[in-house]
Design an enzyme around this catalytic site. Structure first.
Site, short mmCIF file in Angstrom:
data_model
loop_
_atom_site.label_atom_id
_atom_site.label_comp_id
_atom_site.label_asym_id
_atom_site.label_seq_id
_atom_site.Cartn_x
_atom_site.Cartn_y
_atom_site.Cartn_z
N CYS A 1 0.87 -1.18 0.00
CA CYS A 1 0.00 0.00 0.00
C CYS A 1 0.91 1.23 0.00
CB CYS A 1 -0.83 0.03 1.28
SG CYS A 1 -1.75 -1.46 1.58
N LYS B 1 -2.70 -3.37 -20.57
CA LYS B 1 -2.36 -4.20 -19.40
C LYS B 1 -3.48 -5.20 -19.11
CE LYS B 1 -0.10 -5.87 -16.08
NZ LYS B 1 0.99 -6.80 -16.47
N ARG C 1 1.26 1.55 -6.05
CA ARG C 1 1.52 0.57 -4.99
C ARG C 1 0.23 -0.16 -4.58
NH1 ARG C 1 6.21 1.38 -2.26
NH2 ARG C 1 5.35 0.35 -0.45
N LYS D 1 7.10 -13.09 -24.52
CA LYS D 1 7.83 -11.93 -23.98
C LYS D 1 8.58 -11.22 -25.09
CE LYS D 1 6.26 -11.25 -20.59
NZ LYS D 1 5.13 -12.03 -20.70
N HIS E 1 8.54 -32.07 -37.14
CA HIS E 1 7.22 -32.13 -37.80
C HIS E 1 6.89 -30.81 -38.48
CE1 HIS E 1 6.49 -35.99 -35.86
NE2 HIS E 1 7.07 -35.46 -34.81
N TRP F 1 -3.72 -1.76 -1.16
CA TRP F 1 -3.69 -3.00 -1.93
C TRP F 1 -3.98 -4.08 -0.89
CZ3 TRP F 1 -0.96 -7.62 -2.51
CH2 TRP F 1 -1.23 -8.30 -3.70
N ASN G 1 1.08 0.41 6.07
CA ASN G 1 1.49 -0.42 4.93
C ASN G 1 2.26 -1.60 5.50
OD1 ASN G 1 2.36 -1.52 2.51
ND2 ASN G 1 4.23 -0.30 2.53
N GLY G 2 1.78 -2.82 5.24
CA GLY G 2 2.49 -4.01 5.74
C GLY G 2 1.48 -5.04 6.20
N GLU H 1 6.11 -9.53 -27.74
CA GLU H 1 5.29 -8.39 -27.31
C GLU H 1 6.15 -7.19 -26.92
OE1 GLU H 1 2.85 -8.83 -23.83
OE2 GLU H 1 4.26 -10.14 -22.86
N GLU I 1 6.06 -18.99 -23.27
CA GLU I 1 6.09 -17.72 -22.52
C GLU I 1 7.31 -16.89 -22.93
OE1 GLU I 1 4.12 -16.01 -21.02
OE2 GLU I 1 5.32 -14.59 -19.88
C1 AGP Z 1 1.41 -10.95 -20.93
O1 AGP Z 1 2.69 -10.38 -20.92
C2 AGP Z 1 0.39 -10.05 -21.59
N1 AGP Z 1 0.38 -8.78 -20.99
C3 AGP Z 1 -0.97 -10.70 -21.74
O2 AGP Z 1 -0.81 -11.87 -22.50
C4 AGP Z 1 -1.69 -11.09 -20.43
O3 AGP Z 1 -1.02 -12.15 -19.81
C5 AGP Z 1 -3.13 -11.54 -20.78
O4 AGP Z 1 -3.80 -10.46 -21.37
C6 AGP Z 1 -3.91 -12.04 -19.57
O5 AGP Z 1 -4.08 -10.99 -18.66
P1 AGP Z 1 -4.63 -11.35 -17.18
O6 AGP Z 1 -3.62 -12.25 -16.56
O7 AGP Z 1 -4.77 -10.05 -16.50
O8 AGP Z 1 -5.95 -12.07 -17.35
#
Ligand code: AGP
Length: 619
Positions: free
Chosen positions: A2, A614, A27, A496, A515, A84, A110-111, A499, A492
């Site tokens: 927080c 996000k 935070r 990374k 294949h 948070w 906070n904690g 994106e 994954e």
């Molecule tokens: C991951 O780096 C991306 N930002 C994106 O794939 C993300 O994981 C996906 O949109 C799922 O989001 P969420 O975990 O908030 O559901």
């Protein structure tokens, strides 16, 4: 985590507190509140006594600003908090500041107070009443209990001696209208020194605009701030001298705590977060206890199948979950991208458990998948990082990942927090169903307890990894190969890179190479191979030989001490050795850093990559 802030000075406190809270929202932002010492407009003849005005609401700081717009508080003493949630869901009642029963004392915290239940019981026995479900509310009541003699500093010292856990506190009292008190233990807190005003804050971002002269308060030191001076004492009331530091840099740098961007900060936060998750769910007797699982042990014992639904990085965590849960519990696990699950008329049987994984808890496809599952009588729990998010409210049970707000669009710390949570859930379920012995359970938990230190070892190789990134910057396309529980790691790692650096990157199960993907291999293709020690090590080595034969440029992730791989490859990132099943918690770290450095070297905005958001709250 927080954010807390406090002000004492000649100016009006409210605007300073609100603006500072906005800087601290990264935070935590599920609720916010402010406490102001003021002299209410007295009725005719009533004695003008100071009071504490507290306003707190669920939601963002902006809600508070709106509600305070037409209120007039000339006073210069206030505290503020943006939350948070850890204990007690996000709500106005659980928001801070919290007051003692008399209302004379208000605290922002906070904690986490680890022994709050026993303190709360003691205080309730003495007649104290509690309004919230938080751990923090014990603090003002404990101070109040010792305040009877009228010396607040002493009362704070006595209360601190009873607290166990982490805390950064801002404290005000209506009977001490010129003083702001602060104390910390493990949670961050700085003191800002102004002219005719002084500040406290969780970090510099909240006060950098007003002063660059700061004191970093030491653990269990009590600061007494007045507008013209700051005195610091230890718990035995002995005055302590403090060094004054001068802050440099801009506000956003302060929020990143010295890191260049949020993404690097969040990558480096992972070891501490995984340790926190373990301390959250593994009790002192070594057992795993989830708080809001929502499903009773009988249902869990009877589960016949598990379906995991998620998107993006969370989907990759779900794929790791398949290997881990099946390996430990022998329950069949299906993993589906939520956007497919929601439209394929899923077959859900009575003893089906649906696990939705989401960092934000607001991803539209994941929410719709959960609603579809519930329509078919599926029992749903979620693994989520944002308390009070839609997903947590629509699931029967929640396992929070406690990764703290993840600001960078590319998910890193939330991913490994999801993995850690999945490992703990799999161990819990396997033990409940009697599929693993007590010995195997303990061994699994102790493997997880080694991960944070191992991740730190990998993070310390960041300069080497940056050099590898620089040598591979020019490749037009990447292929990521992994086997078994690291096939999802390949996916994954590829996500990374693509994106963040917009370079085409594909993750594949290495066994699939012949294949099709092998057709792609030539000297213009970079191939990332995850070849940690595992039952399929020799198979992965064959893949590597086949790639070398076709001039592919390989970057390998291998275990420290693997001499064999050095006979074939130069570009190897060595990571500590751990039981293969747990290796995804480690193998992803170099791939996060590789993607980060490629993007940085290409001068892209790693925190806000193009076209992305996000949280994908629309279909
Ligand atoms: C991951 O780096 C991306 N930002 C994106 O794939 C993300 O994981 C996906 O949109 C799922 O989001 P969420 O975990 O908030 O559901």
């Amino acid at each position: 985590m927080c954010g807390i802030i406090g002000y004492v000075g000649e100016k009006k406190a409210v605007p300073i507190i609100l603006e500072g809270l906005k800087q601290l929202e990264y935070r935590g932002y599920d609720s916010a509140g402010i406490g102001i010492v003021h002299k209410p407009r007295s009725k005719k003849g009533a004695e003008d006594k100071n009071k504490i005005f507290v306003l707190k609401r669920k939601g963002r700081v902006a809600n508070l600003s709106g509600l305070l717009k037409n209120k007039h508080f000339p006073n210069g003493l206030a505290i503020g908090h943006t939350r948070w949630a850890t204990h007690g869901e996000p709500s106005s009642g659980n928001a801070h500041p919290h007051q003692d029963c008399s209302g004379r004392i208000a605290v922002v915290h906070n904690g986490i107070i680890e022994n709050y239940q026993e303190l709360k019981k003691e205080l309730e026995k003495e007649g104290y009443q509690f309004k919230s479900r938080t751990d923090s509310e014990v603090i003002p009541n404990l101070i109040s209990k010792f305040y009877k003699e009228g010396d607040l500093k002493k009362a704070v010292a006595k209360a601190i001696k009873k607290l166990k856990g982490a805390y950064a506190l801002g404290i005000i009292c209506s009977e001490q209208p010129e003083k702001l008190f602060a104390v910390r233990n493990d949670s961050p807190l700085i003191i800002g020194l102004g002219k005719g005003e002084n500040f406290i804050a969780s970090d510099a971002s909240a006060i950098l605009k007003h002063t660059k002269r700061v004191i970093y308060l030491g653990d269990k030191q009590i600061a007494v701030l007045e507008k013209g001076n700051v005195n610091i004492f230890d718990l035995e009331d002995k005055q302590v001298s403090q060094k004054i530091d001068i802050l440099s840099g801009d506000i956003s740098k302060a929020q990143k705590r010295g890191f260049k961007d949020f993404m690097l900060k969040e990558i480096y936060e992972q070891p501490a977060i995984l340790s926190k998750i373990l301390s959250q769910w593994v009790s002192s007797d070594g057992n795993i206890r989830f708080k809001h699982l929502g499903l009773n042990d009988n249902f869990l014992k009877g589960i016949k199948q598990i379906i995991i639904v998620a998107c993006g990085t969370a989907f990759h965590a779900g794929l790791v979950g398949k290997y881990v849960i099946e390996s430990l519990t022998r329950i069949p696990v299906w993993v589906d991208v939520a956007s497919e699950f929601r439209y394929r008329k899923p077959i859900i049987k009575e003893e089906t458990l649906i696990i939705a994984i989401s960092q934000s808890g607001e991803t539209a496809d994941t929410l719709s998948a959960v609603r579809e599952a519930k329509k078919n009588k599926g029992r749903v729990i979620c693994i989520c990082n944002v308390l009070g998010s839609s997903l947590t409210r629509e699931s029967e049970g929640v396992i929070y990942t406690y990764a703290g707000p993840e600001i960078s669009v590319a998910s890193t710390k939330a991913y490994t927090a999801q993995l850690m949570t999945i490992y703990l859930f799999a161990l819990y379920l396997a033990s409940l169903k009697g599929k693993i012995s007590g010995e195997e359970f303990k061994k699994g938990v102790s493997s997880l307890q080694k991960v944070a230190a191992m991740q730190n070892k990998i993070l310390s190789q960041n300069k080497e990894i940056k050099k590898i990134a620089r040598r591979h910057l020019h490749f037009g396309a990447f292929l990521y190969l992994g086997r078994g529980v690291n096939f999802p790691t390949a996916l994954e790692g590829a996500l990374k890179l693509k994106e963040l650096s917009y370079i085409p990157a594909e993750g594949y199960a290495a066994g699939e190479m012949k294949h099709g993907p092998i057709a792609l291999i030539d000297e213009y293709r970079a191939v990332v191979c995850i070849i940690n020690s595992s039952p399929v090590y020799s198979k992965m080595l064959s893949n590597i030989q086949e790639i070398i034969a076709r001039k592919g440029k390989i970057i390998a992730i291998a275990n420290k001490g693997d001499e064999q791989i050095q006979n074939y490859l130069k570009e190897v990132i060595f990571i500590p050795k751990i039981e293969p099943l747990f290796s995804p918690l480690l193998t992803i770290i170099p791939l996060q850093l590789l993607a980060y450095y490629v993007a940085i070297l290409k001068k892209y905005d790693v925190d806000k990559p193009r076209n992305l958001a996000k949280s994908v709250t629309v279909e």
